[in-house]
Write an enzyme that holds these catalytic residues in place. Sequence first.
Site, PDB file in Angstrom:
ATOM      1  CB  CYS A  37      27.988  39.114  42.560  1.00  0.00           C
ATOM      2  SG  CYS A  37      27.216  37.500  42.343  1.00  0.00           S
ATOM      3  NE  ARG A  71      35.344  39.980  38.515  1.00  0.00           N
ATOM      4  CZ  ARG A  71      34.520  38.930  38.545  1.00  0.00           C
ATOM      5  NH1 ARG A  71      34.436  38.174  39.631  1.00  0.00           N
ATOM      6  NH2 ARG A  71      33.784  38.634  37.489  1.00  0.00           N
TER       7      ARG A  71
END
Length: 266
Positions: free
Chosen positions: A224, A166
Amino acid sequence: MIPPFVDATWLGEHRHEVVLADVRWYLDGRSGAAAFEAGHLPGAVFVDLDLWLAAPADPRHGRHPLPEPEVFARGMSAAGIGDDATVVAYDDAGGVMAARLVWMLRATGHDAALLDGGIGAVEARDSGPVAPVPAVFTARPWPADRLVGIDDLGAGVLVDARDRDRYAGEIEPVDPRPGHIPGARNLPARATVGSDGRLLPLAELHAQVAAAGIADRDDVIASCGSGVTACHTLLVLEALGRLPAKLYPGSYSQWSNTDRPVETGG
């Protein structure tokens, strides 16, 4: 204050002195509450991440903004967590979800820790719903010196706790644009635990931090996808003896909803 991580032995020795909190949550939409009712550690209470540990999702602020302190206080009270409680939290994801509750409690001066190994650290199970006895939990403001907003990310070394694919922009299951915030270093939260869900040896964690280009003197800002798994990174850094790092609550889910640039690749 107790250490940010405790093991099953510590829990067994202090079981009657702590509130055990189940904070399971799933990105794919599965119900943490249903998982709790199907099987949880004996004596545990369920804490709903979406309801009590985050404000409603908003593209302007991210998928899991911090809730108002009064909302957090209501959730803790409903879970039977009082002002003087010591909380041990767990999940089934290496602690990267339950860390949100632990960080929120520790940041506001409460004793809390992650159960190293999560639900798998203890064999015994109960099932069914639990109705905790409400407790008195006083709302406290989120400490400004532990938080960073989207316009102040240059104040430290930005660390991205998402998985490497990601971060690199190879996949993006939930946010509008793949990639990462320019300049962010990648320190995947899930890579700090082994296949058994237990924290890796401290020497290995120190090596991961160094490999990510984070020096001992650096002021770290953890991010995050939405400010949840970044809390695990904050706890790991604390366990390594570093000064308290800061949380960027909006994280990539806020950044990627703006017209600010993103980077891809390693």
